[in-house]
Design an enzyme around this catalytic site. Structure first.
Site, PDB file in Angstrom:
ATOM      1  N   LYS A 144     -10.904  -0.870  10.111  1.00 11.95           N
ATOM      2  CA  LYS A 144     -11.085  -2.038   9.244  1.00 11.95           C
ATOM      3  C   LYS A 144     -11.530  -3.273  10.039  1.00 11.95           C
ATOM      4  O   LYS A 144     -11.983  -4.252   9.452  1.00 11.95           O
ATOM      5  CB  LYS A 144      -9.797  -2.333   8.474  1.00 11.95           C
ATOM      6  CG  LYS A 144      -9.395  -1.202   7.527  1.00 11.95           C
ATOM      7  CD  LYS A 144      -8.157  -1.553   6.728  1.00 11.95           C
ATOM      8  CE  LYS A 144      -7.634  -0.342   5.962  1.00 11.95           C
ATOM      9  NZ  LYS A 144      -8.549   0.156   4.934  1.00 11.95           N
ATOM     10  N   GLN A 196      -4.705  -5.194   6.916  1.00 15.87           N
ATOM     11  CA  GLN A 196      -5.674  -6.099   6.309  1.00 15.87           C
ATOM     12  C   GLN A 196      -5.647  -7.490   6.952  1.00 15.87           C
ATOM     13  O   GLN A 196      -6.424  -8.364   6.552  1.00 15.87           O
ATOM     14  CB  GLN A 196      -5.403  -6.238   4.808  1.00 15.87           C
ATOM     15  CG  GLN A 196      -5.551  -4.949   4.021  1.00 15.87           C
ATOM     16  CD  GLN A 196      -6.998  -4.476   3.949  1.00 15.87           C
ATOM     17  OE1 GLN A 196      -7.937  -5.232   4.157  1.00 15.87           O
ATOM     18  NE2 GLN A 196      -7.185  -3.199   3.634  1.00 15.87           N
ATOM     19  N   ASP A 228       2.901  -4.377   7.997  1.00 15.70           N
ATOM     20  CA  ASP A 228       1.624  -3.678   7.851  1.00 15.70           C
ATOM     21  C   ASP A 228       0.516  -4.713   8.038  1.00 15.70           C
ATOM     22  O   ASP A 228       0.251  -5.528   7.158  1.00 15.70           O
ATOM     23  CB  ASP A 228       1.559  -3.037   6.460  1.00 15.70           C
ATOM     24  CG  ASP A 228       0.190  -2.471   6.118  1.00 15.70           C
ATOM     25  OD1 ASP A 228      -0.733  -2.566   6.946  1.00 15.70           O
ATOM     26  OD2 ASP A 228       0.040  -1.937   5.000  1.00 15.70           O
ATOM     27  N   HIS A 272       0.853  -1.181   0.000  1.00 15.79           N
ATOM     28  CA  HIS A 272       0.000   0.000   0.000  1.00 15.79           C
ATOM     29  C   HIS A 272       0.892   1.235   0.000  1.00 15.79           C
ATOM     30  O   HIS A 272       2.028   1.200   0.480  1.00 15.79           O
ATOM     31  CB  HIS A 272      -0.870  -0.043   1.261  1.00 15.79           C
ATOM     32  CG  HIS A 272      -1.942   0.994   1.339  1.00 15.79           C
ATOM     33  ND1 HIS A 272      -1.682   2.300   1.691  1.00 15.79           N
ATOM     34  CD2 HIS A 272      -3.284   0.914   1.151  1.00 15.79           C
ATOM     35  CE1 HIS A 272      -2.820   2.986   1.703  1.00 15.79           C
ATOM     36  NE2 HIS A 272      -3.807   2.173   1.380  1.00 15.79           N
ATOM     37  N   CYS A 288      -4.763   2.553  -3.832  1.00 13.08           N
ATOM     38  CA  CYS A 288      -3.529   3.002  -3.156  1.00 13.08           C
ATOM     39  C   CYS A 288      -2.389   2.009  -3.359  1.00 13.08           C
ATOM     40  O   CYS A 288      -1.620   1.724  -2.436  1.00 13.08           O
ATOM     41  CB  CYS A 288      -3.788   3.219  -1.666  1.00 13.08           C
ATOM     42  SG  CYS A 288      -4.939   4.541  -1.317  1.00 13.08           S
TER      43      CYS A 288
END
Length: 411
Positions: free
Chosen positions: A231, A208, A205, A128, A369
């Site tokens: 999220k 997600q 990261d 991202h 993104c």
């Protein structure tokens, strides 16, 4: 967790916990397939946030009166809940606005003071922008370079190539746990283990990953792990950075102001202990109260149940979408979260998404993104249907039926 145990959960009843999912869009029942963008909120999260403002609203750590104590207890209680959810200690968890802030915190407080010309930062093709741009800014200011690990045709990482790029000049590896475009689940524990052997600090990261699977951050073995609250059924403007204690102690503050200090004099300042030295100013207190409620909600469901449910939905959606003529799916790794990016030959992604919205179906269109990733695939934009446990098989069927209708209109 086996599928039979997951089916024992009344998913229709779970769906009823989400007020927004009952609304109509353009005269059609809403089919929300954009959870990778932001997750919907159960009533318990909405009520917890509302209750804070109605009954407990005060600032944290700044007053000894009852409301101030209640606000502080609720805020720090959310930190404890989130830490338990991630398998970490609360003293190593910096509360912040989300993954973008968390990665920038690492970039400016850890990387910027340490990197020099000749050093390198290793990222991957699937990152991202929030895990690309901060490292570019650091590289520009330090003279370090960026190295990029490429992918295999199915959208999985080329692990051999990644390991080959872990050369002595690489000081930091930044990698997504789960791709927001492809759904690819990277084997981050094995990757971080290899990085650690070579003295490379790892930043994961997890934006997600946290909404879709059980996490045990110590087992991953990374140095930093970032998540985003909105999220995972929580309010926007919430998230966290976990870091190894030795990093938190060595890193200077990112922002200066209130709360992050012990003592301020004109000739110098004594900073607070971590994690508080990274939490300047008044935080999003109500948001974190809501995030604590979201953690309670997900924990009650069980993240293993969530993962199994979403795997079943992904399998059904993939099977049905393959029946659409001219449809191409981007990302077909063997280990994949419930995200499907696709294109229909002859139709622009934005046109598809606009017409699907008229049918009540919410999907995202664009570059998500992740410009370098879509450039690698040679496409300008895709549509993305991202599923969550509150979706249904019937919704998937209705989505595919709407897609077939839209395709007939466009082609």
């Amino acid at each position: 967790m086996n599928a039979e145990a997951t089916r024992a959960i009344d998913w229709a009843r779970v769906r009823n916990d989400f007020p927004l999912l009952t609304r109509e869009v353009n005269g059609k029942p809403l089919i929300y397939l954009d959870s990778a963008n932001t997750g919907q909120k159960p009533a318990s999260v909405i009520e917890a946030t509302d209750d804070f403002y109605r009954r407990h609203n005060a600032n944290v750590s700044r007053a000894v009166h009852t409301l101030g104590s209640e606000a502080t207890e609720a805020y720090e209680g959310a930190r404890k809940k989130l830490a338990a959810f991630l398998g970490v200690h609360g003293d190593d968890l910096v509360l912040c606005s989300g993954t973008t802030f968390a990665i920038n915190l690492v970039a400016y407080s850890w990387a910027l003071p340490r990197l020099n010309a000749g050093d390198a930062i290793l990222i991957t093709r699937m990152e991202h922008h929030a895990n690309i741009v901060p490292w570019q800014l650091v590289a520009q200011r330090t003279g370090a370079t960026i190295k990029v690990a490429e992918l295999l045709a199915d959208g999985s990482l080329d692990l051999d190539a990644l390991h080959a790029l872990m050369t002595p000049e690489v000081k930091l590896l930044a990698i997504a746990h789960v791709s927001n475009v492809l759904g690819t689940v990277n084997p981050v524990a094995a990757i971080c283990r290899e990085a650690r052997k070579r003295g490379i600090v790892s930043v994961v990261d997890g934006s997600q990953a946290a909404p879709h699977m059980a996490l045990d951050i110590p087992a991953i073995g990374c140095d930093f792990y970032a998540i985003t609250g909105h999220k995972m059924c929580g309010p926007t403007g919430t998230g966290a950075l976990w870091a190894r204690r030795e990093h938190l102690q060595a890193m200077p503050p990112f922002l200066g102001g209130g709360e992050m200090i012990k003592e301020v004099r004109f000739d110098g300042t004594v900073f607070n202990d971590a994690p508080h030295k990274f939490e300047a100013g008044t935080p999003n207190i109500a948001g974190f109260v809501g995030l604590g409620a979201a953690v309670d909600y997900l924990s009650t469901l069980g993240m293993d149940h969530v993962a199994t449910r979403e795997s079943e939905l992904l399998a059904h959606a993939t099977e049905e979408l393959r029946k659409v003529d001219g449809l191409r799916i981007f990302g077909e790794a063997s280990d994949k979260a419930a995200v499907i990016s696709f294109q229909v030959e002859g139709a622009h992604a934005h046109d598809l998404a606009t017409l699907l919205d008229l049918e009540g179906v919410a999907v995202r269109s664009g570059q998500h993104c992740a410009h370098p990733l879509l450039q690698w695939f040679g496409v300008a934009a895709t549509c993305r249907a991202s599923l969550a446990f509150y979706n249904t098989h019937d919704e998937i069927d209705a989505f595919v039926a709407a897609l077939l209708k839209v395709r007939r209109l466009l082609l």
